[in-house]
Scaffold this active site. Sequence first.
Site, mmCIF file in Angstrom:
data_model
loop_
_atom_site.group_PDB
_atom_site.id
_atom_site.type_symbol
_atom_site.label_atom_id
_atom_site.label_comp_id
_atom_site.label_asym_id
_atom_site.label_seq_id
_atom_site.Cartn_x
_atom_site.Cartn_y
_atom_site.Cartn_z
ATOM 1 N N SER A 1 48.440 42.997 39.124
ATOM 2 C CA SER A 1 47.331 43.537 39.616
ATOM 3 C C SER A 1 47.727 43.965 41.156
ATOM 4 O O SER A 1 47.876 43.305 41.938
ATOM 5 C CB SER A 1 46.193 42.256 40.059
ATOM 6 O OG SER A 1 45.243 42.548 41.244
ATOM 7 N N HIS B 1 46.697 46.217 36.256
ATOM 8 C CA HIS B 1 45.339 45.778 36.553
ATOM 9 C C HIS B 1 44.581 46.441 37.805
ATOM 10 O O HIS B 1 45.418 45.941 38.820
ATOM 11 C CB HIS B 1 45.591 44.080 36.414
ATOM 12 C CG HIS B 1 43.942 43.331 36.498
ATOM 13 N ND1 HIS B 1 43.119 43.226 35.443
ATOM 14 C CD2 HIS B 1 43.426 43.039 37.497
ATOM 15 C CE1 HIS B 1 42.000 42.627 36.019
ATOM 16 N NE2 HIS B 1 42.161 42.446 37.080
ATOM 17 N N ASP C 1 41.647 46.107 40.316
ATOM 18 C CA ASP C 1 40.327 45.233 40.866
ATOM 19 C C ASP C 1 39.287 45.927 41.584
ATOM 20 O O ASP C 1 39.734 46.433 42.628
ATOM 21 C CB ASP C 1 40.997 44.038 41.572
ATOM 22 C CG ASP C 1 41.641 43.101 40.880
ATOM 23 O OD1 ASP C 1 42.667 42.681 41.016
ATOM 24 O OD2 ASP C 1 41.043 42.753 39.645
ATOM 25 N N MET D 1 36.255 45.931 43.695
ATOM 26 C CA MET D 1 35.056 45.254 44.319
ATOM 27 C C MET D 1 34.290 45.840 45.339
ATOM 28 O O MET D 1 34.800 46.860 46.182
ATOM 29 C CB MET D 1 35.938 44.209 45.084
ATOM 30 C CG MET D 1 37.251 43.408 44.347
ATOM 31 S SD MET D 1 37.916 42.394 45.388
ATOM 32 C CE MET D 1 38.896 41.638 44.328
ATOM 33 N N HIS E 1 39.006 46.590 36.241
ATOM 34 C CA HIS E 1 38.012 45.102 36.512
ATOM 35 C C HIS E 1 37.042 45.354 37.410
ATOM 36 O O HIS E 1 37.239 45.508 38.473
ATOM 37 C CB HIS E 1 38.942 44.091 36.894
ATOM 38 C CG HIS E 1 38.268 42.651 36.784
ATOM 39 N ND1 HIS E 1 38.918 41.749 37.572
ATOM 40 C CD2 HIS E 1 36.993 42.318 36.511
ATOM 41 C CE1 HIS E 1 38.119 40.746 37.625
ATOM 42 N NE2 HIS E 1 36.971 41.090 37.018
ATOM 43 N N MET F 1 34.154 44.371 39.547
ATOM 44 C CA MET F 1 33.508 43.173 40.434
ATOM 45 C C MET F 1 32.506 43.916 40.926
ATOM 46 O O MET F 1 32.534 43.993 42.236
ATOM 47 C CB MET F 1 34.401 42.489 40.745
ATOM 48 C CG MET F 1 35.453 41.529 40.065
ATOM 49 S SD MET F 1 36.792 40.841 40.920
ATOM 50 C CE MET F 1 37.901 42.450 40.765
ATOM 51 N N MET G 1 37.855 34.460 34.367
ATOM 52 C CA MET G 1 38.176 34.269 35.726
ATOM 53 C C MET G 1 38.660 32.858 36.001
ATOM 54 O O MET G 1 38.207 31.956 35.599
ATOM 55 C CB MET G 1 37.106 34.637 36.581
ATOM 56 C CG MET G 1 36.739 36.011 36.603
ATOM 57 S SD MET G 1 37.840 37.123 37.054
ATOM 58 C CE MET G 1 38.456 36.449 38.720
ATOM 59 N N PHE H 1 39.295 37.755 45.629
ATOM 60 C CA PHE H 1 40.588 37.890 46.534
ATOM 61 C C PHE H 1 41.730 37.361 45.783
ATOM 62 O O PHE H 1 41.558 36.480 44.549
ATOM 63 C CB PHE H 1 40.437 36.797 47.685
ATOM 64 C CG PHE H 1 39.234 37.164 48.644
ATOM 65 C CD1 PHE H 1 37.849 36.284 48.512
ATOM 66 C CD2 PHE H 1 39.447 37.834 49.735
ATOM 67 C CE1 PHE H 1 37.104 36.864 49.340
ATOM 68 C CE2 PHE H 1 38.328 38.128 50.583
ATOM 69 C CZ PHE H 1 37.002 37.524 50.271
ATOM 70 N N GLY I 1 45.640 35.696 45.702
ATOM 71 C CA GLY I 1 46.328 34.485 46.400
ATOM 72 C C GLY I 1 45.541 33.141 46.184
ATOM 73 O O GLY I 1 45.861 32.447 46.985
ATOM 74 N N ASP J 1 42.578 35.927 34.624
ATOM 75 C CA ASP J 1 42.746 36.460 35.880
ATOM 76 C C ASP J 1 42.708 35.656 37.103
ATOM 77 O O ASP J 1 41.567 35.292 37.340
ATOM 78 C CB ASP J 1 41.772 37.723 35.641
ATOM 79 C CG ASP J 1 41.830 38.392 36.748
ATOM 80 O OD1 ASP J 1 41.205 39.384 37.037
ATOM 81 O OD2 ASP J 1 42.894 38.499 37.748
HETATM 82 C C1 DX5 Z 1 40.559 38.656 41.799
HETATM 83 C C2 DX5 Z 1 40.995 39.608 40.846
HETATM 84 C C3 DX5 Z 1 42.185 39.039 40.456
HETATM 85 C C4 DX5 Z 1 43.380 39.029 41.432
HETATM 86 C C5 DX5 Z 1 44.402 38.181 41.160
HETATM 87 O O1 DX5 Z 1 39.027 38.630 42.039
HETATM 88 O O2 DX5 Z 1 39.939 39.670 39.820
HETATM 89 O O3 DX5 Z 1 42.627 40.213 39.545
HETATM 90 O O4 DX5 Z 1 43.694 40.212 41.984
HETATM 91 O O5 DX5 Z 1 45.266 38.029 42.185
HETATM 92 P P1 DX5 Z 1 46.219 36.685 41.952
HETATM 93 O O6 DX5 Z 1 47.180 36.979 40.903
HETATM 94 O O7 DX5 Z 1 46.984 36.915 43.355
HETATM 95 O O8 DX5 Z 1 45.287 35.509 42.106
HETATM 96 ZN ZN ZN Z 2 40.928 40.978 38.185
#
Ligand code: DX5
Ligand code: ZN
Length: 228
Positions: free
Chosen positions: A11, A36, A38, A40, A69, A71, A140, A146, A148, A178
């Site tokens: 990601s 991947h 993301d 947002m 993805h 969101m 999820m 976020f 981490g 994810d």
């Molecule tokens: C969170 C995202 C994830 C995130 C994964 O809302 O959908 O894809 O980037 O990051 P890590 O692997 O650091 O949890």
């Molecule tokens: Zn994601």
Amino acid sequence: MDFTLPILAPSILASDYTRLGEEIDKCNQADIQWLHCDIMDGHFVPNISYGPKFVESAGSCTEAFLDVHLMIENPDQYIERFVDAGADQITVHQETCPHLHRTIQSIHNYGVTAGVAINPATSLQTIEPVINEIDLVLLMSVNPGFGGQSFIENTYQRLQKLSAMRDEYGAGFLIEVDGGVNLDNIQKVTQCGADVLVAGSAVFKAKNIPKRIENLTEKAKMGKGTIA
Ligand code: DX5
Ligand code: ZN
């Protein structure tokens, strides 16, 4: 498109945006199959990431399958722009789609695969009505917004239930997990049924990115029983 399961999907949310090309190139050195992305919007999730232009730039750095993805609220309004930016798959959140069946149809009309994501507190039953229409279910394993964060433990049971649902319906979707996936849990995550593992921090915070992708993939394969 045929992929070798399990798939490790880095990601880029966790990558260094000032060196995006180099970061993705390190993933290419590990022959990644998926990347991947993301998206947002600061409404559906309490964070803002990047848009179609950024996805287009990322896509220009790799041959990997672009797994986008969304969101975001009102995802229907953005499908075309992310497909034009190079998305190979569009995953929408069940929680943002009052007309989910129609949204999946419109994603397919653009010639890309359609995924449905569900948050940690969303029932698996919400995807039953479309279970034979979708190409992927994204579970999820953190609350979205976020990178981490820590892996939510009951995801293992949800994975097993989702895998059983897929068998019961004779459905063909891939199961993606994810959030919070790392070297310590990836084997169990795949053992419990995941086909695609998203990893952000576990990949991009590593000193040696290609090596880390290799190690994560090895452990995922052990979980699938494809290697001893
Ligand atoms: C969170 C995202 C994830 C995130 C994964 O809302 O959908 O894809 O980037 O990051 P890590 O692997 O650091 O949890
Ligand atoms: Zn994601």
